[in-house]
Write an enzyme that holds these catalytic residues in place. Sequence first.
Site, PDB file in Angstrom:
ATOM      1  N   CYS A 125       0.753  -1.203   0.124  1.00 19.73           N
ATOM      2  CA  CYS A 125      -0.006   0.068  -0.068  1.00 19.73           C
ATOM      3  C   CYS A 125       0.659   1.403  -0.087  1.00 19.73           C
ATOM      4  CB  CYS A 125      -0.929  -0.046   1.164  1.00 19.73           C
ATOM      5  SG  CYS A 125      -2.624   1.025   0.745  1.00 19.73           S
ATOM      6  N   HIS A 228      -3.868  -4.962   0.131  1.00 17.11           N
ATOM      7  CA  HIS A 228      -3.225  -5.542   1.428  1.00 17.11           C
ATOM      8  C   HIS A 228      -3.625  -7.093   1.294  1.00 17.11           C
ATOM      9  CE1 HIS A 228      -2.271  -2.141   3.958  1.00 17.11           C
ATOM     10  NE2 HIS A 228      -3.280  -1.402   3.318  1.00 17.11           N
ATOM     11  N   GLU A 230      -2.027  -9.256   2.941  1.00 16.53           N
ATOM     12  CA  GLU A 230      -2.202  -9.954   4.499  1.00 16.53           C
ATOM     13  C   GLU A 230      -3.539 -10.148   5.086  1.00 16.53           C
ATOM     14  OE1 GLU A 230      -0.536  -7.414   3.276  1.00 16.53           O
ATOM     15  OE2 GLU A 230      -1.493  -5.514   4.426  1.00 16.53           O
TER      16      GLU A 230
HETATM   17  N1  LIG Z   1      -0.696   7.443   1.203  1.00 16.36           N
HETATM   18  C1  LIG Z   1      -1.529   6.151   1.116  1.00 16.36           C
HETATM   19  C2  LIG Z   1      -1.800   5.298   2.380  1.00 16.36           C
HETATM   20  C3  LIG Z   1      -2.119   4.021   1.881  1.00 16.36           C
HETATM   21  C4  LIG Z   1      -1.956   3.092   3.022  1.00 16.36           C
HETATM   22  O1  LIG Z   1      -1.170   2.481   3.232  1.00 16.36           O
HETATM   23  N2  LIG Z   1      -3.218   2.808   3.675  1.00 16.36           N
HETATM   24  C5  LIG Z   1      -3.520   1.762   4.705  1.00 16.36           C
HETATM   25  C6  LIG Z   1      -4.478   1.898   5.555  1.00 16.36           C
HETATM   26  C7  LIG Z   1      -4.015   2.223   6.866  1.00 16.36           C
HETATM   27  C8  LIG Z   1      -3.359   1.118   7.459  1.00 16.36           C
HETATM   28  O2  LIG Z   1      -3.575  -0.102   7.168  1.00 16.36           O
HETATM   29  O3  LIG Z   1      -2.653   1.333   8.457  1.00 16.36           O
HETATM   30  C9  LIG Z   1      -2.988   6.368   0.427  1.00 16.36           C
HETATM   31  O4  LIG Z   1      -4.003   6.750   1.207  1.00 16.36           O
HETATM   32  O5  LIG Z   1      -2.924   6.457  -0.655  1.00 16.36           O
END
Ligand SMILES: N[C@@H](CCC(=O)NCCCC(=O)O)C(=O)O
Length: 255
Positions: A125, A228, A230
């Site tokens: 992500c 994600h 996972e």
């Molecule tokens: N800047 C990014 C962040 C995306 C991300 O890592 N989201 C994960 C969700 C929160 C978490 O699981 O802790 C975007 O929003 O594009």
Amino acid sequence: MTPPLRHHGQPPRRPNIGISPDWTEAGEGNPFARYELKAVYSEAVLRAGGLPFVLPYSDDPTCVEAYLDRVSGVLITGGAFDINPVAYGDTAREGMGPMKEARTAFESALMRAALKRNMPVLGICGGMQLLNVVLGGTLYQDIGRELPEAREHEQKHDRTHPQHPVDVKDGTLLAEAVGKGQLMVNSTHHQAVKALGNQVVASAVSSDGVTEAIESSAHAFALGVQWHPEYMLTTLPVHGGVYKVFIHKARDYRR
Ligand SMILES: N[C@@H](CCC(=O)NCCCC(=O)O)C(=O)O
């Protein structure tokens, strides 16, 4: 009578995997600054045959190198924050979210040093977005404002269930991990990859044109996925392939 099945030889060695945690400052109702690692990350590494190690931040380059002397792969996790657009030659515009500068500084240093060693790197992500930036690419700061025709990429339902399909490109590392063609993924992001970094390939794309996975053609294993995997290891087990290939490459790295 057939002899009882016996375990033939040792199980494969578990490569050490360094994982970047999230960070919360001390503040209102929270007297102590703390690191946080969602359990799904360490669980996915364990299930894929790796040995997870959380890496507290350091701005000391010798500390980053000492970490890398002790691991065979680096997992850069996601988080509810955005990368300072200065890192990709831009300035913050409306729609940019909060930043975590200390986290981004540490993760960038760790990722750069791991890539220099050609050590396997997996970005999840926000970690995928950082991989693209570290390799010279850029980001859309807010999909809603900059790609108004795009679908919803911030799902409201549980992350164990997917939000939309992506098309996994044939002949990529990602296709080796999960197969080519359509793959259902979850989605929790408001930013996206804009210009690809140097020698970076888009290995999965959403039907609205959003890049959903990238990989470097200049490294043995530098893969980023916008979703994600996972969270979906039991609901869509195919996603376990992302971590399995990562761990396999990490094991090969430290033969
Ligand atoms: N800047 C990014 C962040 C995306 C991300 O890592 N989201 C994960 C969700 C929160 C978490 O699981 O802790 C975007 O929003 O594009």
